[in-house]
Design a protein around this motif. Sequence first.
Motif, PDB file in Angstrom:
ATOM      1  N   ILE A  32      51.860  -1.823 121.506  1.00  0.00           N
ATOM      2  CA  ILE A  32      53.403  -0.596 121.003  1.00  0.00           C
ATOM      3  C   ILE A  32      52.597   0.797 121.408  1.00  0.00           C
ATOM      4  N   PHE A  35      52.808   2.653 124.695  1.00  0.00           N
ATOM      5  CA  PHE A  35      55.051   3.709 125.505  1.00  0.00           C
ATOM      6  C   PHE A  35      54.684   4.831 125.568  1.00  0.00           C
ATOM      7  N   PHE A  36      54.384   4.931 124.186  1.00  0.00           N
ATOM      8  CA  PHE A  36      53.963   6.719 124.282  1.00  0.00           C
ATOM      9  C   PHE A  36      53.333   7.565 125.532  1.00  0.00           C
ATOM     10  N   SER A  67      52.973  -4.677 126.867  1.00  0.00           N
ATOM     11  CA  SER A  67      53.532  -4.897 125.942  1.00  0.00           C
ATOM     12  C   SER A  67      54.373  -6.576 125.963  1.00  0.00           C
ATOM     13  N   LEU A 137      63.560   3.356 125.672  1.00  0.00           N
ATOM     14  CA  LEU A 137      62.380   3.993 125.509  1.00  0.00           C
ATOM     15  C   LEU A 137      62.466   4.212 123.493  1.00  0.00           C
ATOM     16  N   TYR A 138      63.552   5.107 123.289  1.00  0.00           N
ATOM     17  CA  TYR A 138      63.107   5.554 122.080  1.00  0.00           C
ATOM     18  C   TYR A 138      63.711   4.082 121.283  1.00  0.00           C
ATOM     19  N   TYR A 140      63.330   1.186 121.595  1.00  0.00           N
ATOM     20  CA  TYR A 140      62.296  -0.160 121.633  1.00  0.00           C
ATOM     21  C   TYR A 140      61.730   0.967 120.851  1.00  0.00           C
ATOM     22  N   LEU A 141      60.699   1.901 121.256  1.00  0.00           N
ATOM     23  CA  LEU A 141      59.252   1.586 119.639  1.00  0.00           C
ATOM     24  C   LEU A 141      60.044   2.040 118.570  1.00  0.00           C
ATOM     25  N   LEU A 144      60.262  -1.404 117.268  1.00  0.00           N
ATOM     26  CA  LEU A 144      58.321  -1.957 116.915  1.00  0.00           C
ATOM     27  C   LEU A 144      57.652  -1.339 115.936  1.00  0.00           C
ATOM     28  N   PHE A 145      58.576  -0.125 115.709  1.00  0.00           N
ATOM     29  CA  PHE A 145      57.925   0.483 113.990  1.00  0.00           C
ATOM     30  C   PHE A 145      58.872  -0.265 113.090  1.00  0.00           C
TER      31      PHE A 145
END
Length: 158
Positions: A32, A35-36, A67, A137-138, A140-141, A144-145
């Motif tokens: 994770i 990605f930030f 990842s 990206l957002y 997928y984040l 993941l969260f």
Amino acid sequence: MLHCFIHLFKFGGFILYPWLVFIHAVSAMVSIGPFFVLIPMLAKLRTAEEPLLSAYLDSFHFVVRLSKHCGHVLVFSGLLLMWLGDWPWNTPWLFGTFVVLFASLLFMARAFSPTIRQLRKPDHDRTRLVDKLARALYLYLFVLFLMLWLMIMKPALW
């Protein structure tokens, strides 16, 4: 050989289980965290000229691959933890995590690499492609969260 492996984990599990939890947690962080770094890079992708654009795209590609490979460790260690912890497949938070995991695998396979490849081509609509990359990206984040929430909070979904 497999019998020795099973014996080691089943009977030596009291020693190895905490290490397996540690490996699982570290692989989640490495899956994770990078990605930030890409979030501020999105703005730079919009205006970067060629040598820098290529470096930014290489960074995106590296994070996606990192990842993916840490995800393999994450899934394998998770399956071992399920087995050693006697968690059944139909446990709500586990089942939910696997549903989200399989959806994320399908998403990730088409979300990043094709867009990065298009951005490497000379004639591309950069604004549209960077917007597409940002959405991916957002999203997928978020996915993941969601998996992280399921694994940590262990909600009773049904």
